[in-house]
Write a protein that holds these residues in place. Sequence first.
Motif, PDB file in Angstrom:
ATOM      1  N   PRO A   1       0.823  -1.219   0.000  1.00  0.00           N
ATOM      2  CA  PRO A   1       0.000   0.000   0.000  1.00  0.00           C
ATOM      3  C   PRO A   1       0.853   1.264   0.000  1.00  0.00           C
ATOM      4  CG  PRO A   1      -0.884  -1.589   1.556  1.00  0.00           C
ATOM      5  CD  PRO A   1       0.419  -2.158   1.073  1.00  0.00           C
ATOM      6  N   ASN A   2       0.445   2.202  -0.851  1.00  0.00           N
ATOM      7  CA  ASN A   2       1.067   3.532  -0.948  1.00  0.00           C
ATOM      8  C   ASN A   2       2.543   3.483  -1.326  1.00  0.00           C
ATOM      9  OD1 ASN A   2      -1.323   5.090  -0.165  1.00  0.00           O
ATOM     10  ND2 ASN A   2      -1.041   4.124   1.839  1.00  0.00           N
ATOM     11  N   ALA A   3       2.939   2.400  -2.033  1.00  0.00           N
ATOM     12  CA  ALA A   3       4.327   2.278  -2.483  1.00  0.00           C
ATOM     13  C   ALA A   3       4.522   2.855  -3.879  1.00  0.00           C
ATOM     14  CB  ALA A   3       4.752   0.811  -2.466  1.00  0.00           C
ATOM     15  N   GLN A   4       3.416   3.174  -4.572  1.00  0.00           N
ATOM     16  CA  GLN A   4       3.501   3.654  -5.951  1.00  0.00           C
ATOM     17  C   GLN A   4       2.727   4.968  -6.079  1.00  0.00           C
ATOM     18  OE1 GLN A   4       3.905  -0.772  -8.044  1.00  0.00           O
ATOM     19  NE2 GLN A   4       1.970   0.296  -8.181  1.00  0.00           N
ATOM     20  N   VAL A   5       3.170   5.951  -5.323  1.00  0.00           N
ATOM     21  CA  VAL A   5       2.464   7.233  -5.264  1.00  0.00           C
ATOM     22  C   VAL A   5       3.468   8.360  -5.482  1.00  0.00           C
ATOM     23  CG1 VAL A   5       0.912   8.692  -3.926  1.00  0.00           C
ATOM     24  CG2 VAL A   5       0.890   6.219  -3.565  1.00  0.00           C
TER      25      VAL A   5
ATOM     26  N   ALA B   1      -9.313   6.781  -9.010  1.00  0.00           N
ATOM     27  CA  ALA B   1      -9.158   7.211  -7.618  1.00  0.00           C
ATOM     28  C   ALA B   1      -8.381   6.136  -6.857  1.00  0.00           C
ATOM     29  CB  ALA B   1     -10.522   7.431  -6.986  1.00  0.00           C
ATOM     30  N   GLY B   2      -8.079   6.403  -5.592  1.00  0.00           N
ATOM     31  CA  GLY B   2      -7.417   5.417  -4.753  1.00  0.00           C
ATOM     32  C   GLY B   2      -8.413   4.383  -4.255  1.00  0.00           C
ATOM     33  N   LYS B   3      -8.023   3.688  -3.199  1.00  0.00           N
ATOM     34  CA  LYS B   3      -8.867   2.617  -2.676  1.00  0.00           C
ATOM     35  C   LYS B   3      -8.999   2.765  -1.172  1.00  0.00           C
ATOM     36  CE  LYS B   3      -9.048  -2.451  -2.418  1.00  0.00           C
ATOM     37  NZ  LYS B   3      -8.316  -3.698  -2.734  1.00  0.00           N
TER      38      LYS B   3
ATOM     39  N   VAL C   1      -6.489   4.154   3.621  1.00  0.00           N
ATOM     40  CA  VAL C   1      -6.490   4.605   2.233  1.00  0.00           C
ATOM     41  C   VAL C   1      -5.201   4.151   1.560  1.00  0.00           C
ATOM     42  CG1 VAL C   1      -6.471   6.596   0.687  1.00  0.00           C
ATOM     43  CG2 VAL C   1      -7.981   6.587   2.678  1.00  0.00           C
ATOM     44  N   ASP C   2      -5.355   3.489   0.416  1.00  0.00           N
ATOM     45  CA  ASP C   2      -4.220   3.065  -0.407  1.00  0.00           C
ATOM     46  C   ASP C   2      -4.280   3.852  -1.719  1.00  0.00           C
ATOM     47  OD1 ASP C   2      -2.248   1.826  -1.853  1.00  0.00           O
ATOM     48  OD2 ASP C   2      -3.228  -0.145  -1.935  1.00  0.00           O
ATOM     49  N   LEU C   3      -3.268   4.659  -1.975  1.00  0.00           N
ATOM     50  CA  LEU C   3      -3.274   5.531  -3.154  1.00  0.00           C
ATOM     51  C   LEU C   3      -2.509   4.933  -4.336  1.00  0.00           C
ATOM     52  CD1 LEU C   3      -2.787   9.069  -1.543  1.00  0.00           C
ATOM     53  CD2 LEU C   3      -4.914   7.941  -2.242  1.00  0.00           C
ATOM     54  N   ASN C   4      -2.140   3.661  -4.272  1.00  0.00           N
ATOM     55  CA  ASN C   4      -1.406   3.061  -5.398  1.00  0.00           C
ATOM     56  C   ASN C   4      -2.175   3.191  -6.708  1.00  0.00           C
ATOM     57  OD1 ASN C   4       0.841   2.310  -3.976  1.00  0.00           O
ATOM     58  ND2 ASN C   4       0.241   0.167  -3.724  1.00  0.00           N
ATOM     59  N   ARG C   5      -3.498   3.014  -6.652  1.00  0.00           N
ATOM     60  CA  ARG C   5      -4.318   3.064  -7.864  1.00  0.00           C
ATOM     61  C   ARG C   5      -4.622   4.495  -8.291  1.00  0.00           C
ATOM     62  NH1 ARG C   5      -9.637  -0.371  -7.163  1.00  0.00           N
ATOM     63  NH2 ARG C   5     -10.505   1.652  -6.578  1.00  0.00           N
ATOM     64  N   CYS C   6      -4.434   5.440  -7.380  1.00  0.00           N
ATOM     65  CA  CYS C   6      -4.780   6.835  -7.661  1.00  0.00           C
ATOM     66  C   CYS C   6      -3.932   7.370  -8.813  1.00  0.00           C
ATOM     67  CB  CYS C   6      -4.546   7.673  -6.403  1.00  0.00           C
ATOM     68  SG  CYS C   6      -5.127   9.363  -6.555  1.00  0.00           S
ATOM     69  N   GLY C   7      -4.589   7.854  -9.852  1.00  0.00           N
ATOM     70  CA  GLY C   7      -3.879   8.403 -10.998  1.00  0.00           C
ATOM     71  C   GLY C   7      -3.649   7.418 -12.123  1.00  0.00           C
ATOM     72  N   CYS C   8      -3.965   6.121 -11.906  1.00  0.00           N
ATOM     73  CA  CYS C   8      -3.837   5.163 -13.000  1.00  0.00           C
ATOM     74  C   CYS C   8      -4.785   5.548 -14.135  1.00  0.00           C
ATOM     75  CB  CYS C   8      -4.161   3.744 -12.518  1.00  0.00           C
ATOM     76  SG  CYS C   8      -2.881   2.998 -11.496  1.00  0.00           S
ATOM     77  N   ALA C   9      -4.347   5.311 -15.345  1.00  0.00           N
ATOM     78  CA  ALA C   9      -5.142   5.710 -16.517  1.00  0.00           C
ATOM     79  C   ALA C   9      -6.288   4.737 -16.750  1.00  0.00           C
ATOM     80  CB  ALA C   9      -4.262   5.766 -17.755  1.00  0.00           C
TER      81      ALA C   9
END
Length: 496
Positions: free
Chosen positions: A44-48, A139-141, A153-161
């Motif tokens: 979680p939150n490793a790709q932000v 958005a994130g998860k 909140v995990d923001l890894n997915r946040c910003g993915c196309a």
Amino acid sequence: MSDIWTVKGATGDWEIVVGLEVHAQVTANSKLFSGAATNFGAEPNAQVSLVDAAMPGMLPVINGECVRQAVRTGLAIDAQINLWSRFDRKNYFYPDLPQGYQISQLYHPIVGEGHLDITLDDGTTKRIGIERIHLEQDAGKSVHDLHPTMSFVDLNRCGCALMEIVSKPDIRSPAEAGAYVAALRQLLRYVGSCDGNMDEGSMRADVNVSVRKAGAEFGTRTETKNVNSVRFIMQAVEHEARRQVDVIEGGGKIIQETRLFDPGTGTTRSMRGKEDAHDYRYFPDPDLLPLVIDDAYVADCRASLPELPVAKRARYAADLGLSPYLAGVLTAEQETAAWFETALAATAGRLNKPLAEVALRVANFVSGDLFGALKKLGKDITDSPVSPEGLAELLALAADGTLSGPLMKQVFEAMLETGDSAGSIVETRGLRQVSDTGAIDAAIKAVLDANPDKLAEYRSGKDKLFGFFVGQVMRAMAGKAAPGVVNDRLKALLDG
């Protein structure tokens, strides 16, 4: 065109009207507006990046690969490609949306109207219109089950196309909804613009459903969010349609709202009132210039497309003589089609025959024996223990008489178990078919001598015993005797 599916109500039949908004995560190494990675399953939150986290002063920069994949997808559905498109801000508060807005394309999407043809279980086809494909950031998860009183909140997915692929309200049954999503997933995987892994959330659908009496205006629709399997989408359509009929016939009104699907019960429940576009206060994103591409760019995207499933199925039928069923099975996944075509070319080369002459033999073996074996092993075609070239060698040994049907099955099972080639297994295990008439005659004589009562019955007119003698001779020779030679010699010796 298929018959319209109806809900039987107390006041008569109700038609359903379905439109799907499919969110497909674009295959790219980084996010839509930042360089952060997009790998599934990271901590979680490793790709932000700072952009994803909405740190002050951070500006978005468009990912060109995401644009290319959206254009390629649009071309695959015969859609209008818009040379000028624009990103807007969709403003809403949610804990896993750090910016407080989502960058999307509401009014000026990169891809305009197109269509997708679907095939239903009865063999009929139907064209489903596609209104647009637009790019937007995910958005994130929010994670609610790790603590009794707090959410994480995990923001890894946040910003993915994401490509949001919006169908027209042309779908009229749960089966059509399922066929549409399955066909769209297949197409995206062929194009390579989305991996289609619905269980990982990289493809999910918002399901819009309304009901009406035949010929009436469209009813008020509800939107069931983030349904992530073909089966669940079909269940959501059916349940929501039946629920709406019950509400209307009970004197109630359908309100435009957002609902959630419960996979455990196959039902939907209310989540919140559905906002309209003005509720999100859309306006052009001031940090991003309009997106401008040219005809040469579109032509380059078109040239990069592979042969698509519909064209491949048609070619298999026209050029290889395969049935629609076999063509459908072999083109269901691009990896399967590629494996089959490699095996076909290798087999035709070994037998020195045109592709069409050996296509049915290869297709039947792949769709039957190979698929059955892989299913038992829990493997897919990409990690098959038998290679396409290995299958070609096996089929060639059967074609030249080295292997009988039973021996071929034995060799194939050994190939699956060991990974060895068919030729080496034949030699090391002595599985070559025997056509020597002297050896076969000796085996026949031994069988006849051992069964004088059966021989007497046969010669008195009980012709059905011929099969008994064939089986006994084949057993005596451990299945290695050439069946045709056994039949010929046995008939000659029995009737002689």
